[in-house]
Enzyme design. Structure first.
Site: not given
Ligand code: IPE
Ligand code: IPE
Ligand code: MG
Length: 233
Positions: A13, A15, A26, A30, A61, A64, A187, A189
């Protein structure tokens, strides 16, 4: 005393935040994250670890923005062609867990081919959780078990922890010993809920693209110093 360590699971997590802090889109995060995965997977294999399971894309995801999802799927296509081929040449077994019916047919075909081509490699397994959600996995397992009972293949008395484990996507993989989440979020997730019942958890603030082999080694050192009691004294 040292703990057995055959399986590490990672929630990769951070990225997006890595990219944002550099004023980049973003997608750049990635891309760099995929590079980090290559390095970590290679060195995990070199260290003699048997299983590495990485969370690459969750069922959630899919919500998104389409542009980001498209970019990630493009990256995955590239990854299936280049990076994974290289790991395969080094004798790694590669497998995938998740809901394949959500993915494009060409990607599913590539995944199936890599899995089939590497199925006999037993030194190191890289398992990629893709379009993966643990609750969805459990729902699918419950349906399969119910079907088996309904058809008379199984009896209710046959339902035990092993049958449930064997009904999950991860059926041939032992439970993780250690779960690492990068980026500071504490967390799970929707990752491997059943499988991590007794895993040791480790949270680091490092964003995934900045994660290094040295940090992995220091987390493994801390893991070795923990006492896994499994409810005993
Ligand atoms: C993890 O990084 C990669 C995926 C979930 C696909 P994020 O994209 O979640 O990055 P942050 O958490 O927004 O920084
Ligand atoms: C978890 O990260 C999924 C992956 C790393 C692939 P998310 O960024 O999607 O999780 P939340 O939204 O912070 O819980
Ligand atoms: Mg995130």
């Amino acid at each position: 005393m040292s703990n057995e360590l055959q399986h590490i699971a990672i929630i990769m997590d951070g990225n997006g935040r890595w990219a944002k802090s550099r004023g980049l889109p973003r997608s750049a995060g990635h891309k760099q994250g995929a590079e980090t995965l290559r390095k970590i997977a290679e060195s995990a294999a070199d260290m003699g670890l048997k299983y590495l399971t990485v969370y690459a894309f969750s069922t959630e995801n899919w919500q998104r923005p389409q542009e980001e999802v498209d970019y990630l799927m493009g990256l995955l296509r590239q990854y299936l062609k280049s990076e994974l081929k290289e790991l395969q040449e080094h004798g790694a077994r590669i497998c995938f867990v998740g809901e394949r019916n959500m993915l494009d047919a060409d990607i599913v075909a590539q995944m199936a081919k890599i899995e089939a081509d590497t199925v006999d490699n037993d030194k190191f397994t890289l398992c990629i959780a893709l379009s993966y959600g643990s609750r969805q996995e459990i729902v699918a397992a419950v349906k399969n078990i119910a079907q088996a009972v309904k058809s008379g293949k199984n009896d209710i008395a046959d339902i035990n922890e092993k049958l449930i484990s064997d009904s999950l996507y991860t059926k041939n993989i032992p439970d993780p010993d250690l779960v690492i989440r990068t980026s500071g979020e504490q967390r799970i997730s929707n990752y491997l809920l059943w499988q991590i019942a007794y895993s040791e958890l480790f949270f680091t603030k490092t964003l995934w693209p900045d994660f290094t082999v040295d940090e992995l080694k220091s987390i493994i050192n801390e893991y070795q110093s923990r006492e896994r009691r499994y409810g005993k004294v």
